[in-house]
Design an enzyme around this catalytic site. Structure first.
Site, mmCIF file in Angstrom:
data_model
loop_
_atom_site.group_PDB
_atom_site.id
_atom_site.type_symbol
_atom_site.label_atom_id
_atom_site.label_comp_id
_atom_site.label_asym_id
_atom_site.label_seq_id
_atom_site.Cartn_x
_atom_site.Cartn_y
_atom_site.Cartn_z
ATOM 1 N N HIS A 229 0.852 -1.189 0.000
ATOM 2 C CA HIS A 229 0.000 0.000 0.000
ATOM 3 C C HIS A 229 0.893 1.247 0.000
ATOM 4 O O HIS A 229 0.747 2.107 -0.833
ATOM 5 C CB HIS A 229 -0.934 -0.033 1.221
ATOM 6 C CG HIS A 229 -1.964 1.049 1.225
ATOM 7 N ND1 HIS A 229 -3.013 1.086 2.093
ATOM 8 C CD2 HIS A 229 -2.106 2.152 0.451
ATOM 9 C CE1 HIS A 229 -3.758 2.158 1.852
ATOM 10 N NE2 HIS A 229 -3.225 2.816 0.878
ATOM 11 N N HIS B 174 3.277 10.746 0.876
ATOM 12 C CA HIS B 174 4.248 10.150 1.817
ATOM 13 C C HIS B 174 5.687 10.195 1.299
ATOM 14 O O HIS B 174 6.610 10.473 2.051
ATOM 15 C CB HIS B 174 3.864 8.694 2.100
ATOM 16 C CG HIS B 174 2.459 8.536 2.570
ATOM 17 N ND1 HIS B 174 2.053 8.880 3.839
ATOM 18 C CD2 HIS B 174 1.344 8.073 1.929
ATOM 19 C CE1 HIS B 174 0.755 8.631 3.969
ATOM 20 N NE2 HIS B 174 0.300 8.144 2.826
ATOM 21 N N GLU C 58 0.765 7.967 -3.250
ATOM 22 C CA GLU C 58 1.752 7.562 -2.238
ATOM 23 C C GLU C 58 2.989 8.445 -2.311
ATOM 24 O O GLU C 58 3.565 8.830 -1.286
ATOM 25 C CB GLU C 58 2.126 6.089 -2.408
ATOM 26 C CG GLU C 58 0.984 5.120 -2.145
ATOM 27 C CD GLU C 58 0.362 5.257 -0.760
ATOM 28 O OE1 GLU C 58 1.109 5.358 0.214
ATOM 29 O OE2 GLU C 58 -0.881 5.250 -0.677
#
Ligand SMILES: *[C@@H]1O[C@H](CO)[C@@H](O)[C@H](O)[C@H]1NC(C)=O
Ligand SMILES: *[C@@H]1O[C@H](CO)[C@@H](O)[C@H](O)[C@H]1NC(C)=O
Ligand SMILES: *[C@@H]1O[C@H](CO)[C@@H](O)[C@H](O)[C@H]1NC(C)=O
Length: 319
Positions: A84, A141, A137
C-alpha cells in the site's frame, strides 16, 4: 422595490441550500481530503517508516462494496500480499504528509521497475487512473521520506525500497510459514503471535469491518522500520488502531480481538451481487426510480411556486 430584491435573494439562498443538500451525499471524501491536506506543508521530520502491506482480496472486496460499478485490479499470481505504501510517521501523531508543494509525480521515472510495481504495488481500485495509487503515495508520503532520507529521495528509490521490503518480509510467506493460510478464520492473537515469532517486532494488524455482514476481514499489516531501514517495533504509531494490553504485550489493531478475523481466499460476493436481480426486478426498480424522480421534480416545482407566491405577497404588501 427593495423588498422584491430581498425576496429574490431569499429565494436564491433557499435554492442554493436545497441544491447543495441534494448533491453533498455522493462525494468521494478521500480525494477532497487529500486536496485540503495538500495546501499544508509540514515539517518533514519523522521517527519511523510504516511499511504497509495489504491483502488485495480484502482490498478488492472493500472497493466493490462501495459501488456496483467498481472493478478491481488483482495480481496475476495468487496468494501475494501487495504494497500500500511507505509512510513516514512521527510517534503519537499522524503524518507528516505532503512535504513538498513543488514535487511532481513522473510515472516515466518508474519505467525500469514498472512491471514489478504492476504486480506488487498494484492499484486495486481499478476505476481510478492507472498510476493514481503511486502518484498518491509519492506526493503524500514519498515527498516526506525524500526530504529527510537520501536513501529514499527519488521515486525510483522510494518504490524500489517497497519492492525490496516486500521480498524480504512478504506477509504471504510470514503468515504462511506460521500456518496462517487464506480461507479461514483466526484470532488477532494467533496472527500476532506468528508475526512476533517470525520478525520479533510488534506490528499493526488492520481489519476491514463489513457493516452488512458484521464480519471482520484481515486487510493490512504494518511493519515498521527506522531511518537506517532496519526493522523496529511499531509501538507508538497512531492510526485508527487501538492499543490493547494483553498478557503478551500491546496489540496494535483496529480489529475486534474477541471475534474471528476472516482471511479470505477469494473475493466474497459484494452486496450488489448478492441481491441478484431478475429482469422483472430490474424493471420494477426502474419504475420505482422513475416515480421517485418525478416526485422530486414535483417537489422542486412546488418550492418554485411557493417562492413565486411569496414574491407576489411581498409585492402586494408593499404596494
Ligand atoms: C521538492 O521537489 C522539487 C521538485 O522535484 C525538488 O527539486 C526539491 O529538491 C524538493 N525539495 C525537497 C525539500 O525535497
Ligand atoms: C520524467 O522522467 C523521465 C525519465 O527520467 C524524464 O526523461 C522526463 O524528462 C521527466 N518528465 C518531466 C516532466 O519531468
Ligand atoms: C468465520 O467466522 C464467521 C463469523 O463467525 C463465520 O460466519 C464464517 O462462517 C467463518 N468462516 C470460516 C471459513 O470458518
Amino acid at each position: 422595490m427593495k423588498l422584491d430584491h430581498l425576496a429574490i435573494f431569499l429565494a436564491f439562498l433557499y435554492l442554493q441550500c436545497y441544491v447543495r443538500a441534494d448533491s453533498s451525499s455522493e462525494e468521494d471524501s478521500s480525494s477532497d481530503e487529500d486536496q485540503n491536506e495538500a495546501l499544508l506543508v509540514e515539517d518533514p521530520e519523522f521517527d519511523l517508516l510504516i511499511f504497509t502491506q495489504r491483502w488485495p482480496i480484502t482490498a478488492c472486496y472493500e472497493w466493490r462494496e462501495k459501488s456496483p460499478d467498481h472493478i478491481c485490479g488483482l495480481p496475476s499470481a495468487q496468494n501475494i500480499w501487495t504494497i500500500h505504501g511507505i509512510w513516514p510517521t512521527k510517534l503519537n501523531t499522524i503524518g507528516p504528509s505532503f512535504c513538498n508543494k513543488t514535487a511532481v509525480f513522473n510515472v516515466t521515472e518508474l519505467d525500469p521497475i514498472e512491471k514489478q510495481l504492476e504486480q506488487f504495488w498494484i492499484n486495486v481500485e481499478k476505476n481510478k487512473p492507472y498510476d493514481s495509487l503511486w502518484r498518491h503515495e509519492w506526493l503524500k508520503h514519498g515527498t516526506c521520506a525524500a526530504a529527510v532520507m537520501v536513501q529514499l529521495n527519488t521515486e525510483d528509490k522510494y518504490f524500489g525500497q517497497g519492492l525490496t521490503w516486500l521480498q524480504q518480509h512478504s506477509m504471504a510467506d510470514v503468515l504462511g510459514e506460521g500456518g496462517i493460510k487464506p480461507g479461514q478464520n483466526y484470532t488477532v492473537l494467533e496472527i500476532r503471535q506468528v508475526l512476533i515469532d517470525r520478525l520479533q517486532k510488534n506490528m499493526a494488524i488492520e481489519c476491514y469491518h463489513d457493516k452488512e455482514t458484521k464480519q471482520q476481514f484481515l486487510n493490512e499489516i504494518r511493519v515498521c522500520f527506522n531511518k537506517n531501514l532496519e526493522l523496529e517495533n511499531c509501538d507508538g504509531i497512531l492510526f485508527e488502531d487501538v492499543f490493547i494490553d494483553q498478557p503478551q504485550g500491546k496489540i496494535i489493531t483496529n480489529c475486534n480481538v474477541n471475534k474471528p478475523v476472516f482471511y479470505p481466499a477469494t473475493v466474497p460476493l459484494s452486496r450488489y451481487e448478492k441481491t441478484h436481480m431478475s429482469p422483472f426486478d430490474l424493471h420494477t426498480k426502474f419504475l420505482e426510480e422513475y416515480k421517485r424522480q418525478k416526485a422530486k421534480e414535483n417537489k422542486n416545482m412546488k418550492i418554485l411556486v411557493n417562492i413565486y407566491k411569496l414574491i407576489q405577497l411581498l409585492k402586494w404588501s408593499t404596494m
